[in-house]
Design a protein around this motif. Structure first.
Motif, PDB file in Angstrom:
ATOM      1  N   TYR A  25       3.531   4.311   0.080  1.00  0.00           N
ATOM      2  CA  TYR A  25       4.546   4.312  -0.977  1.00  0.00           C
ATOM      3  C   TYR A  25       3.898   4.417  -2.371  1.00  0.00           C
TER       4      TYR A  25
ATOM      5  N   CYS B  66       4.611   7.460  -4.953  1.00  0.00           N
ATOM      6  CA  CYS B  66       5.143   7.278  -6.320  1.00  0.00           C
ATOM      7  C   CYS B  66       4.248   7.968  -7.341  1.00  0.00           C
TER       8      CYS B  66
ATOM      9  N   LEU C 186      11.204   7.491   3.302  1.00  0.00           N
ATOM     10  CA  LEU C 186      10.559   6.206   3.048  1.00  0.00           C
ATOM     11  C   LEU C 186      11.554   5.054   2.942  1.00  0.00           C
TER      12      LEU C 186
ATOM     13  N   ILE D 142       9.555   0.889   3.687  1.00  0.00           N
ATOM     14  CA  ILE D 142       8.261   0.657   3.038  1.00  0.00           C
ATOM     15  C   ILE D 142       7.845  -0.800   3.007  1.00  0.00           C
TER      16      ILE D 142
ATOM     17  N   PHE E 226       0.638 -10.229  -1.569  1.00  0.00           N
ATOM     18  CA  PHE E 226      -0.713  -9.754  -1.861  1.00  0.00           C
ATOM     19  C   PHE E 226      -0.944  -8.375  -1.237  1.00  0.00           C
TER      20      PHE E 226
ATOM     21  N   ARG F 127       1.213  -6.153  -0.332  1.00  0.00           N
ATOM     22  CA  ARG F 127       2.037  -5.113  -0.964  1.00  0.00           C
ATOM     23  C   ARG F 127       1.411  -4.643  -2.272  1.00  0.00           C
ATOM     24  N   ARG F 128       1.026  -5.625  -3.072  1.00  0.00           N
ATOM     25  CA  ARG F 128       0.407  -5.303  -4.351  1.00  0.00           C
ATOM     26  C   ARG F 128      -0.872  -4.508  -4.130  1.00  0.00           C
TER      27      ARG F 128
ATOM     28  N   ILE G 205       0.119  -0.888  -2.709  1.00  0.00           N
ATOM     29  CA  ILE G 205       0.723  -0.026  -3.730  1.00  0.00           C
ATOM     30  C   ILE G 205      -0.319   0.392  -4.768  1.00  0.00           C
TER      31      ILE G 205
ATOM     32  N   LYS H  63      -1.854   4.159  -5.442  1.00  0.00           N
ATOM     33  CA  LYS H  63      -1.770   4.824  -6.752  1.00  0.00           C
ATOM     34  C   LYS H  63      -3.158   5.241  -7.254  1.00  0.00           C
TER      35      LYS H  63
END
Lengths: 302, 302, 302, 302
Positions: C23, C27, C59, C63, C259, C261-262, C265, C269
């Motif tokens: 995800y 993005c 998605l 996600i 944690f 997820r952060r 993501i 990126k």
């Protein structure tokens, strides 16, 4: 008439277990070689001809989640005759033999209108409010668990501080959710309408605040009080600090409980069987400990 | 001086993992034949001589819960010299060789005052706010999980409806919690002070509302805005319905995460080892990926 | 060369947070007008040309779940030169400028092989085993929470009965998971290889079984012992009943922690940013408290 | 006879909601100025005179946990006449007017023996097995949720891999738990006895393994099969990898569901009311949707 095509929609507020019901209907259709179409956005999708044929890959990985994979909604347009006619036309053009509607009080009223215009409908009670005349609606059990789990967290801090909490609970005009949660956490500090006696409430809180009770938890049905103001008033009257909590959609989301999955799946399957048996225009839900079918008119509590 | 008696208290807001820290200290005391006393209600318990010798049966079944089994609290009396003197006297009368203080920003200031009056103190950073100069404080990780889990539930309904949510987040003056959660749910719609630009916020929301994004979630640091009013303003400006959520103590309670348990237990053990080594008047916490000891003065962020 | 098309795959065992990484990459691609293709089934999908262009509707609603929406897998065919060549050809035919590979130890070895054959790769460490040379891999934190939560349930019954439990823990040859959980639940009863001393283990259990300790919990790294037999042996030696537990994929599934997820993501990126900067052939992961980029060779622990 | 002293014990396997029942009984005793004593370790505590007067501080922070704060157990000594007589004597010496027994099948048989020897007993059905003649026993609902939540985690990995899982489910000789979970996850791959047809099972698995179904999940009632062997057999027959899972006490622990709390609290209160009304020697539980009282003899299913 041989049944070939079925459609299904979720309407009103979403409820955990709606996806289970969709999945149950889908499985039973697979077994009986029927096509089943999902309609997006509730009655609006009927008007907008927003149909999708359900298949495994669309459902995969989503059926045990809360919310509705078909999305929900309350349709203002559906009440207008030109849009309503369009909905009927779309159902006919798509050769839908029967329509399954999952929703609450308002959704079932829409279902009756379709029925009265010649559409074969089957209703499933899907709402966390439990505002229909079944023992339980799909989603109610999960909502009670969501609320109780949230209150568990809240209590950890309350106990550490000897504070109280005021918690806003959903339910619209139906008190089943607030009553049931009240019993599960053993509080009778419930505010269920605008018309409540603050002096008695404060008295009741003070009489239990002797160090021999759990911290006071006041449950407030939505639309009954501004809970931030209420915190201040009770603080002054009871000399106990209160903290406001608006649980909002925490109550309504999350993975459905085992009960709501079993309910949704079996009701979805039974809806298809009922259609195959040409038993239309009824609602299927849990009374006592089994699934029953009753007329839509008999479903309303209010 | 041979170390014999240790005391421990939790102060300020409770945080998940405080009980793990108490448990870690208790286990290490058992191993080294030290007595350890719990003091109830933070600094107030020092003043009121509210001590209990910790034993297994008191701890059993509670150590993996949130909150604090010793309760917390902010003591106004502790700031007054007569009460402060009483606290010192009680520590001496109970022959306490060292005092472990678990808390946040304000609690550590109290610890410095005790230290400056001859009490041996060890501080552990315990607060969900992360408002101390460590990479993490005990409780922060659990709080981020609590918030993210609540938002998962909320998103189920938002997705079903294409609504937005406004969610009030704790943190006091520290933005670590709101920033970290923002990254975990991938939103940059954050309001962190009274002084924010509503027009820009609305513009940002509208530009993402193209059906190709998740529903808008606005996180608001406590004390920055009245979120019910904000819902109405954004609804008008963005033509999207917004729902207010006050998570309150849901953020702070619940069973601690594996990280916070490991943190609490190992910091509690290290505190006792530090005391046995006569290394007093320091704070022990996680920096980068290991426990470090630093002067209390070096712990303040604000 | 202007970057236009990116591909992403998940390989080896699935790990919670893999979807977050997908995800995050998606993005960042949206923001920079890049196309991003998901490849199903790990390296097998490269061979089978099983590509899908990622979009929001694919998605949506998935996600924040565990597992991988692109599915995983270990590919035996990828080791054979004809299939490997096919994989390279498919990447070229699809005009993929860079390939993101999320996986563990074995997956990164495959990445090096692709790199050595002229493919631009970026690796993200995704495995619950933590068997790579980063402080944490994506999924590790969630797995520790899953295990600790399961043990909480188990302890309720153990405490009611004064029984012990033997619990099989994943990790392959890496002991990070079992060690970390051991610290979080404060047990040092760990079996990490076939070569352990049952007599010492039994002695250690008996010495703590004085009513002043939590029930004994023995953690066993997978492939180290038959835990049902071990229960019987310990029962006889210690005169305590033991119950076997195989957590299996309970450890690996479920919604990722805040944690992870952060982590997922932001790493996703950063992978895209690295590609746009033409910094290829590296791995991006958490060291201490920030994301770093290092050569793939430097990622191996074993 | 005026009722003054009540005793309560939990027997057999622990079940979530037992603490709720103890709490409900305690609250009703407080309200009616009765003393209530907890007896530790089930019937063994009767023999050993292991009584404690319940008070708020003992219950605080523990009532919403699984397990039993009074601990459980099956007593072999209780079957011997000298120990049984000692139990009777202890009840009389402690001037217990009525004894509340929370447990399953075996526990109720012990209750009948006490009743036949002049002790006033009230039974509450507490067991996750649902092996009594009520619609639900206390703990059953929570157990179904525990199992379904574990399977959710497991499915994340199964879906990523196209593997199957074999999961051992509790229930002793009662199939309610395995049947109910089977419906909630929509599997009919159930093994409920040693006497099952492996060829048919494999056929059924293969026929559904067309990429249009969820991964196969086989539920196995405890004592029906060695699941590690079964994995190997099915792997060979179906050409699908299977992974074994022993959930063990994960099924039985954890915080009780809203339903089980409400059930426990209200049944505990009703037990005290029944005692005050001198209605002894009965069992109180949920039939359909309300609490009913019936003779102990009518509670047995097997």
């Amino acid at each position: 008439m041989k049944i070939k095509n079925i459609a299904i929609l979720t309407s009103g507020g979403d409820a955990p277990g709606m996806n289970s019901a969709i999945y149950g209907a889908f499985c039973e259709c697979q077994k009986n070689d029927l096509k089943i179409f999902g309609i997006f956005n509730g009655y609006d999708g009927l008007i907008d001809n927003n149909f999708i044929e359900l298949n495994y890959s669309f459902l995969s990985g989503r059926i045990n989640r809360g919310g509705s994979i078909l999305r929900c909604g309350r349709s203002k347009r559906f009440l207008k005759s030109n849009h309503f006619k369009l909905a009927i036309t779309n159902l006919k053009n798509n050769k839908i033999d029967a329509l399954i509607i999952i929703g609450g009080d308002g959704s079932l009223k829409g279902a009756m209108k379709l029925r009265d215009n010649g559409i074969n409908v089957i209703c499933l009670p899907g709402t966390i409010d439990n505002d229909l005349n079944f023992t339980y609606t799909i989603g109610f059990d999960t909502a009670t668990n969501n609320i109780v789990n949230s209150i568990d967290n809240i209590c950890d801090s309350l106990s550490a501080f000897n504070y109280g909490a005021i918690i806003k609970i959903m339910g619209n005009k139906c008190t089943d959710l607030i009553d049931t949660v009240g019993k599960a956490i053993n509080t009778d500090l419930l505010i269920k309408s605008n018309d409540f006696n603050i002096t008695n409430l404060a008295k009741s809180i003070k009489s239990n605040n002797d160090g021999n009770h759990l911290p006071p938890i006041v449950l407030v049905l939505e639309n009954s009080a501004n809970i931030e103001n209420l915190c201040e008033i009770l603080q002054e009257k009871c000399k106990i600090q209160f903290r406001p909590h608006i649980l909002g959609y925490i109550q309504r989301g999350g993975t459905p409980s085992a009960f709501d999955r079993r309910y949704g799946i079996s009701a979805g399957k039974l809806a298809i069987q009922s259609i195959l048996d040409k038993k239309f225009n009824c609602a299927i839900g849990f009374d006592n400990n089994s699934l029953v079918s009753k007329s839509i008119e008999n479903c309303f509590k209010f």
